[in-house]
Design a protein around this motif. Sequence first.
Motif, mmCIF file in Angstrom:
data_model
loop_
_atom_site.group_PDB
_atom_site.id
_atom_site.type_symbol
_atom_site.label_atom_id
_atom_site.label_comp_id
_atom_site.label_asym_id
_atom_site.label_seq_id
_atom_site.Cartn_x
_atom_site.Cartn_y
_atom_site.Cartn_z
ATOM 1 N N ASN A 66 22.940 50.228 19.403
ATOM 2 C CA ASN A 66 22.812 50.617 20.803
ATOM 3 C C ASN A 66 23.086 52.111 20.997
ATOM 4 O O ASN A 66 22.397 52.787 21.763
ATOM 5 C CB ASN A 66 23.753 49.778 21.672
ATOM 6 N N SER A 95 19.024 48.183 12.551
ATOM 7 C CA SER A 95 18.790 46.820 13.032
ATOM 8 C C SER A 95 18.147 45.954 11.947
ATOM 9 O O SER A 95 18.552 44.812 11.734
ATOM 10 C CB SER A 95 17.907 46.841 14.279
ATOM 11 N N GLU A 112 16.745 43.815 19.924
ATOM 12 C CA GLU A 112 16.975 45.240 19.653
ATOM 13 C C GLU A 112 15.665 45.955 19.341
ATOM 14 O O GLU A 112 15.351 46.983 19.939
ATOM 15 C CB GLU A 112 17.914 45.412 18.458
#
Length: 197
Positions: A66, A95, A112
């Motif tokens: 993030n 990710s 994501e």
Amino acid sequence: MATMNPIEVSVSSDGDKIMCKEHNLETCTNCNIDWSEHNTLAVSLKQVKDLPPPNAPNPVRNAQVNRLKEEGNKFFKQNNYPEAIRFYTMAVDLSWSRPLWEPLAFQYVREELSAILSNRSAARLATQEYVDALVDAEMVTRLKREWSKGWFRKGKALWGMGRAEEALAAFKTGLRFDHESEELRKALAEVEDGTVQ
């Protein structure tokens, strides 16, 4: 042809070592076995404290992905598209590196990556890297077929490549999932106007 007899093992009284069952030794010359490396590895793994519980997602990885995405967004807003692409790419790589045995791994990756790849596609559209933008957008439509943003990005990339008919089809597909999308309606009108000229 000689057959090999299975090696019989036992566990030490403290439960930390594998031993030769017959002689109760970690390294046994009589049985020609040496469990010392295995035992050292097992002890070192027991000392690792920072592993998440086996049935919990890794909150550190979630936060790192993030953070990288947010850095990319910051550069995107500043129109610094190469830096945005660089941070989005790091977020994608992190990710993708999520261990598949991690609980809900695919769901995290799906959520994501769809957002990050959509953002990277937008940055690549801004730098007129239409082929790369299309690759990212295509992946978004595969990860989240029903998300209109992926179809919008795909249509914009196709339009940038001069593939008007395919762009129209992408925008129309996006509108089937989101009838109210103003950006898809506007993009569709622009392509239709462009194909009439």
